[in-house]
Enzyme design. Structure first.
Site, short mmCIF file in Angstrom:
data_model
loop_
_atom_site.label_atom_id
_atom_site.label_comp_id
_atom_site.label_asym_id
_atom_site.label_seq_id
_atom_site.Cartn_x
_atom_site.Cartn_y
_atom_site.Cartn_z
N TYR A 10 0.82 -1.22 0.00
CA TYR A 10 0.00 0.00 0.00
C TYR A 10 0.85 1.27 0.00
CZ TYR A 10 -3.43 -3.52 1.46
OH TYR A 10 -4.22 -4.65 1.53
N HIS A 11 1.85 1.28 -0.90
CA HIS A 11 2.73 2.45 -1.03
C HIS A 11 2.74 3.00 -2.45
CE1 HIS A 11 5.23 0.53 2.48
NE2 HIS A 11 4.09 1.07 2.90
N PRO A 12 1.59 3.26 -3.08
CA PRO A 12 1.60 3.82 -4.43
C PRO A 12 2.20 5.22 -4.41
CG PRO A 12 -0.61 3.91 -3.51
CD PRO A 12 0.21 3.10 -2.56
#
Length: 567
Positions: free
Chosen positions: A467-469
């Site tokens: 969850y690190h876009p």
């Protein structure tokens, strides 16, 4: 029609920071608009409940990717925070700045003025570290950071000792002088409560009369006069309204929302805009390109001792934990449970760490449910410097239509090769003597890690997003045709418009993204206000034999030390 000096789109990790800093100037009027609502919820406030808001429509945009070709067509979740605090209100609260070389890499890629010495003072400005200020850490900033319950469970220390036995260094502060190694992990928690940017920055700023907050507002588009941004058009309670900015519009909608809003407003690749039926204001090919993310897997084992959190997942245990937290803000409810970690290099010739570990004294899924019956523990692990690149692109001009998101995960051979190394190193570390009293059967991956095809297949089927876009509106040099922003975060070819959030990163950092996003907003706020940039100089450690060896045990301070000189 309402008029303000500044209009900020998005009250998330960056937007709350910008709103606070701009409204410090009493002569400036600031409008902050947010698509979501209030963050007032026990599930947001209680650190151990982190899996709950992430799975609630009230707090999560709920994006899904397109089918990922190199993950056997899987569609992946891409949660993004909705409401005050944005993703800082639903994330895992892990505080990782990244390696100093990440920011020097930014500068080398064209982000002039974003090197380590340029960014360090803004990390310090934003932070209040549990042990007080030093050369690297801040002592009186808005965001409180700590180690949770200080590794009371013996599994945390066992994991660190296993790393030392495997030949890696131990580090007392991976956000300080030495990232590389095994040590305690830090989290954004203040007195047992999640320290989101809403709590840290926005709530104090809302006491100022020059800051206006509008919640539950969907920004349809940025309004232009030629190539000058003049305001925004938004929908509130079913009605279209406009607000005008005398000075600037600042987009802080995140790595998915910011490029989508620019494209809906006519700023982006002309072919994408034409297909979506959007009139082109400015052809800017890099908007929505360069999308990057971290992937991770769970390395899971049964535990021989009944000391894991798996014993605390029943309704009665949760009630007792919640009651203690509600009354005292202490106990297991006051931590995210990621209290030890590691950063290592995958092989000789890699200059700074490119693999990250989060240790958890439980075996569970992201939804908070047990992974299997009985006691267990797991390590979240993955390579942190992927070479695969994806995109965000709108498919219509409607603001309620989610953009198409494709990361192209594992599309390069290097990324697949890095995963093979990563899993082999992880099993070696967890096989050390320090884990012997606790390590039972390996639950997953439980495959032959010497078989490249088996490893590749297992990763394709089991890997998850961390969850690190990021990186979809990158800062770059004037001669980079894919750069979206100038180094001061101004949109290229457009006046009075900036973007400030994790989308501005030229390349993803080595770690979780909330800390560098907050830092970037602090730095950008000074740019917007026309204040002189802060600068600092600090040493940081790199193994002086990194070209010859993959690990270096117990480095002495000064061994491989880099002196960055004067600002």
């Amino acid at each position: 029609m309402r008029t303000f000096d500044y209009i900020i789109v998005g009250a998330g990790s960056a937007g709350c920071v910008i709103a606070n800093r701009l409204s410090e100037d009493e002569s400036a009027s600031v409008l902050l608009v947010e698509a979501g609502g209030s963050d007032r919820s026990i599930f947001v406030r209680m650190p151990t409940a982190l899996s709950i808001p992430m799975n609630m429509k009230r707090f999560n945009w709920g994006y899904r990717t397109e089918q990922e070709e190199f993950l056997e067509g899987r569609q992946m979740d891409c949660p993004r925070g909705l409401g005050l605090g944005g993703s800082s209100s639903i994330n895992g609260m892990v505080y990782v700045r990244g390696h100093p070389c990440d920011f020097d890499e930014w500068q080398a890629l064209g982000a002039s003025g974003w090197g380590f010495n340029d960014c360090l003072p803004y990390f310090r400005k934003s932070e209040s570290w549990m042990h007080g200020a030093d050369t690297y850490r801040g002592g009186d900033g808005p965001v409180a950071t700590c180690n949770g319950n200080n590794m009371q469970n013996p599994l945390y220390r066992a994991f660190i000792e296993a790393g030392r036995q495997a030949g890696y260094p131990e580090t007392g502060d991976y956000n300080g002088y030495q990232q590389e190694g095994f040590g305690p992990m830090h989290m954004t928690v203040k007195n047992g409560v999640r320290c989101s940017t809403s709590l840290a920055y926005l709530q104090p700023a809302l006491k100022r009369s020059n800051l206006t907050l509008l919640k539950n507002v969907m920004v349809e588009r940025i309004v232009f006069d030629g190539k000058n941004a003049t305001g925004i058009r938004y929908s509130k309670d079913g009605e279209l309204q406009e607000a005008t900015a005398r000075a600037e519009v600042i987009v802080c909608a995140g790595s998915i929302g910011s490029p989508a809003l620019l494209q809906r407003s006519g700023v982006g690749p002309s072919a994408i805009l034409a297909e979506a039926g959007v009139e082109v204001v400015h052809d800017l090919p890099g908007v929505g390109a360069n999308l990057q993310d971290h992937l991770e897997v769970y390395f899971q084992y049964r535990c021989r001792e009944p000391i894991t959190l798996n014993a605390k997942l029943g309704w009665l245990s949760k009630l007792l934990i919640g009651s203690q937290w509600f009354l005292t803000r202490t106990g297991l409810g006051s931590t995210n449970h990621f209290e030890s970690c590691a950063f290592i290099r995958s092989q000789a010739g890699v200059q700074w760490p490119d693999i990250q570990f989060h240790f958890l004294p439980a075996a569970m899924r992201y939804d908070g449910r047990a992974a299997f019956d009985g006691h267990g523990f797991q390590v979240h692990v993955g390579p942190n410097k992927p070479t695969s690149r994806g995109s965000v692109r709108i498919e219509s001009s409607a603001s309620n239509d989610a953009p198409a998101i494709r990361f192209n995960y594992l599309s390069t051979e290097k990324d697949r090769h890095d995963w093979r190394i990563c899993l082999r190193l992880t099993r070696e570390i967890l096989g050390q003597a320090a884990m012997d009293p606790y390590r039972g059967d390996e639950i997953q991956p439980a495959i032959d890690l010497d078989d490249d095809e088996a490893v590749d297949a297992w990763v394709r089927q089991n890997v998850e997003s961390a969850y690190h876009p990021s990186c979809t509106c990158k800062i770059g040099a004037d001669d980079d045709p894919m750069a979206v922003l100038h180094p001061d975060c101004r949109v290229r070819g457009i006046e009075r418009l900036r973007v400030v959030d994790s989308s501005i990163f030229p390349v993803i950092t080595n770690g979780n993204l909330n800390a560098p996003t907050i830092m970037a907003a602090e730095k950008a706020a000074d740019m917007i206000r026309g204040l002189p940039p802060l600068a600092d100089a600090a040493d940081f450690w790199i193994d002086d034999r990194w070209q010859q060896r993959q690990r270096a045990a117990a480095p002495e301070r000064g061994n491989g030390r880099l002196n960055r000189g004067s600002p």
